[in-house]
Design a protein around this motif. Structure first.
Motif, PDB file in Angstrom:
ATOM      1  N   ILE A  93      39.103 -29.080 -21.226  1.00 41.12           N
ATOM      2  CA  ILE A  93      38.146 -29.508 -22.249  1.00 41.12           C
ATOM      3  C   ILE A  93      36.782 -29.786 -21.614  1.00 41.12           C
ATOM      4  O   ILE A  93      35.742 -29.356 -22.119  1.00 41.12           O
ATOM      5  N   ARG A  94      36.776 -30.485 -20.484  1.00 40.29           N
ATOM      6  CA  ARG A  94      35.506 -30.833 -19.833  1.00 40.29           C
ATOM      7  C   ARG A  94      34.823 -29.607 -19.232  1.00 40.29           C
ATOM      8  O   ARG A  94      33.597 -29.502 -19.256  1.00 40.29           O
ATOM      9  N   THR A  97      34.539 -26.561 -22.791  1.00 42.95           N
ATOM     10  CA  THR A  97      34.196 -26.793 -24.199  1.00 42.95           C
ATOM     11  C   THR A  97      33.014 -27.756 -24.333  1.00 42.95           C
ATOM     12  O   THR A  97      32.694 -28.508 -23.414  1.00 42.95           O
ATOM     13  N   LEU A  98      32.395 -27.718 -25.496  1.00 45.35           N
ATOM     14  CA  LEU A  98      31.357 -28.671 -25.879  1.00 45.35           C
ATOM     15  C   LEU A  98      31.762 -29.319 -27.201  1.00 45.35           C
ATOM     16  O   LEU A  98      32.409 -28.694 -28.038  1.00 45.35           O
ATOM     17  N   PHE A  99      31.375 -30.572 -27.402  1.00 45.26           N
ATOM     18  CA  PHE A  99      31.694 -31.306 -28.623  1.00 45.26           C
ATOM     19  C   PHE A  99      30.549 -31.179 -29.630  1.00 45.26           C
ATOM     20  O   PHE A  99      29.420 -30.856 -29.275  1.00 45.26           O
ATOM     21  N   SER A 100      30.858 -31.454 -30.873  1.00 47.27           N
ATOM     22  CA  SER A 100      29.833 -31.450 -31.911  1.00 47.27           C
ATOM     23  C   SER A 100      29.083 -32.777 -31.915  1.00 47.27           C
ATOM     24  O   SER A 100      29.615 -33.814 -31.544  1.00 47.27           O
ATOM     25  N   TRP A 101      27.811 -32.716 -32.330  1.00 50.20           N
ATOM     26  CA  TRP A 101      26.917 -33.850 -32.542  1.00 50.20           C
ATOM     27  C   TRP A 101      26.556 -34.609 -31.271  1.00 50.20           C
ATOM     28  O   TRP A 101      25.442 -34.527 -30.803  1.00 50.20           O
ATOM     29  N   SER A 104      28.501 -34.298 -24.922  1.00 50.22           N
ATOM     30  CA  SER A 104      29.887 -33.872 -24.709  1.00 50.22           C
ATOM     31  C   SER A 104      30.613 -34.680 -23.646  1.00 50.22           C
ATOM     32  O   SER A 104      31.829 -34.844 -23.721  1.00 50.22           O
ATOM     33  N   SER A 107      31.803 -37.981 -25.240  1.00 49.96           N
ATOM     34  CA  SER A 107      32.742 -37.615 -26.310  1.00 49.96           C
ATOM     35  C   SER A 107      34.090 -37.214 -25.737  1.00 49.96           C
ATOM     36  O   SER A 107      35.143 -37.598 -26.254  1.00 49.96           O
ATOM     37  N   ALA A 108      34.069 -36.446 -24.659  1.00 45.70           N
ATOM     38  CA  ALA A 108      35.324 -36.041 -24.016  1.00 45.70           C
ATOM     39  C   ALA A 108      36.062 -37.243 -23.441  1.00 45.70           C
ATOM     40  O   ALA A 108      37.290 -37.354 -23.563  1.00 45.70           O
ATOM     41  N   ALA A 111      37.843 -39.112 -26.285  1.00 52.12           N
ATOM     42  CA  ALA A 111      38.653 -38.340 -27.237  1.00 52.12           C
ATOM     43  C   ALA A 111      40.137 -38.651 -27.139  1.00 52.12           C
ATOM     44  O   ALA A 111      40.677 -38.837 -26.041  1.00 52.12           O
TER      45      ALA A 111
END
Length: 530
Positions: A93-94, A97-101, A104, A107-108, A111
């Protein structure tokens, strides 16, 4: 190519000052030499050029990727069957990927890693159980156990045809869902356009309004959210709009809803309604109502506070729109399909209003598959039978999404979910009242159906822990962590948290959720300044 253009320009300047032909001049010779070199070799893309910088030639990169496909397949076939640890999941994930809003990184780190869901609950990879008090993004309305008829409908559609081109084909399920929605929608909202989600639905309504009226301006409220595209972010009033302003749409004007933060439109419901409608009329006076295509409104405001309008307000907005030939668009992305105790939020009016356009998503199928819709009245629908709608997408009217919605709505009706919302909504009001009487940190509570919020205060003066769009407060950070530890998931925004469980929740489950809130609030009360 840039060098070629510059060289050609220099050459032509030299040629214009001399009778020497381009081929005979030195610049001409250089130009033709380098042009032949450019056309002799492969054009190297930016991506391959980047690879070359890493000391790998174009040909070797190209061949290595081709040769590694079998290795990649074998690697990921093995990973497909293996259960990943939480650390392995978060590493990917880190790194990938990127998170919304939000940013990241944080947020990660915060999560939850969800393993499975069941009813109104879900479980993380470590086996911890959480009651979902926000239906994820206020969308998992039918809970986390997909009804068997919905699975069957999706599988049947997959086994017949999974996708068709929406500009040139139709499917039986599209006709069936359109007919069902036309019956569920009140009044003459009979024309349906299918999208992939709420933002696309609102973007479509925005474009339809402008084309239909021939006007450009759009009015929406400051305490609003309408989606994450450039157009819908421009309509959004809350701080998420700020990130899109540099590329934002022109012609969007914001106005106050009946409950501004820094001042009041009155002390009684009647006074608030009258003054807020007068405010809207004044804004229209300044903007020229004949230049306004549409007014977008959430009948009950969602993430900006579950703001329930005073009696007569929506009726008044409808009257203003009719007076000036303005399209009234009701954003029912969160309200729609039972959340407020009515099938649609705008139905909480007396006499019941009929918007010109209604936008939908989320609850249309419990968010099992991405899907949205736009409904409009015959005058608008007929206009677009004769004129281009000017918007479209590959996944418009996707058969799998349509099948999921058709089956979900039939299940919704068969299991009388709307009646459950009305029943549990009354219980939620009672439980909120009990919590407020017990905890000084609660400033106010409100709900309509299973659409609820609790606002928090840090002292008797009613000051919030976090001001509008302000920085995090350690007391609320600890409060959210305590909720997670005790097994409750919800959305917190500034000094408020939401109570929006799946619409299938029963009395025991609702009471269980409020018992967790009661316990966590007891700890938060220790931070109360007085």
């Amino acid at each position: 190519r840039n060098q070629e253009r510059e060289m050609k320009g220099m050459m032509m300047m030299r040629f214009s000052r001399s009778t020497t032909t381009p081929q005979q001049s030195l610049l001409g010779q250089l130009f033709h030499h380098h042009r032949s070199v450019v056309h002799h070799h492969h054009v190297i893309s930016g991506r391959h050029l980047y690879k070359q910088v890493k000391s790998r030639s174009y040909s070797s990169v190209h061949s290595s990727v081709e040769e590694n496909y079998d290795e990649i397949l074998q690697k990921h076939r093995k990973e497909e069957k293996r259960e990943w640890s939480k650390d392995e999941i978060m590493k990917s994930i880190r790194e990938n990927t990127l998170f919304s809003w939000g940013a990241s990184g944080p947020s990660a780190n915060a999560a939850l890693v969800i393993a499975k869901g069941e009813g109104v609950y879900f479980y993380d990879t470590e086996g911890n159980k959480y009651i979902d008090f926000n239906s994820q993004a206020m969308c998992s309305n039918l809970g986390h156990t997909v009804p068997p008829p919905v699975i069957e409908s999706i599988n049947q559609q997959l086994s017949t045809i999974a996708y068709t081109y929406p500009c040139a084909t139709v499917t039986p399920v599209k006709a069936k869902l359109a007919s069902l929605l036309a019956d569920l929608l009140p009044g003459d909202l009979n024309y349906l356009y299918f999208t992939c989600g709420g933002a696309e639905s609102n973007e479509t309504a925005m474009r339809m309004s402008r084309l239909y009226t021939g006007r450009h301006k759009i009015l929406s409220r400051y305490r609003s959210y309408h989606g994450g595209t450039i157009g819908t972010m421009s309509m959004t009033g809350d701080p998420r709009r700020w990130y899109a302003e540099q590329a934002g749409q022109s012609g969007v004007v914001h106005f106050f809803d009946p409950y501004p933060i820094s001042h009041s439109f009155g002390t009684t419901e009647e006074e608030i309604c009258k003054n807020s409608l007068n405010h809207l009329r004044e804004v229209l006076m300044y903007e020229n109502p004949k230049s306004v295509a549409a007014i977008f409104i959430e009948p009950i405001t969602g993430t900006n506070g579950i703001l329930i309008p005073p009696k007569g307000y929506l009726e008044g907005v409808r009257e203003i729109c009719s007076e000036h030939g303005i399209v009234l668009v009701c954003d029912e992305v969160m309200n729609g399909f039972g959340r407020t105790g009515k099938m649609f939020g705008f139905m909480n009016t007396t006499p019941q209003i009929t918007p010109d356009i209604v936008t939908m998503a989320k609850g249309i199928n419990g968010a099992y598959v991405p899907l949205g819709a736009v409904a409009c009245r015959p005058s608008i629908g007929q206009f677009f039978r004769d004129n281009p709608i000017g918007i479209g997408s590959t996944y418009n009217s996707h058969p799998i999404g349509l099948a999921s919605a058709h089956a979900s709505l039939l299940w919704f009706l068969e299991n009388k979910v709307l009646e459950n919302v009305k029943k549990q909504g009354k219980l939620m009001t009672e439980l909120m009242t009990e919590l407020k009487a017990k905890h000084p940190t609660i400033k106010t509570t409100r709900n309509i159906g299973l659409f609820g919020i609790i606002e928090l205060q840090k002292n008797k003066q009613g000051d919030p822990y976090i001001t509008y769009n302000g920085p995090a407060h350690p007391a609320l950070t600890a409060f959210k962590s305590d909720l997670y530890k005790k097994g409750l998931f919800t959305l917190m925004r500034w000094s408020s948290f939401f109570c929006n469980p799946p619409l299938i929740i029963d009395e025991a489950e609702l009471r269980h959720g409020f018992s967790i809130l009661d316990s966590a609030l007891s700890s938060l009360d220790k931070t109360f300044e007085n």
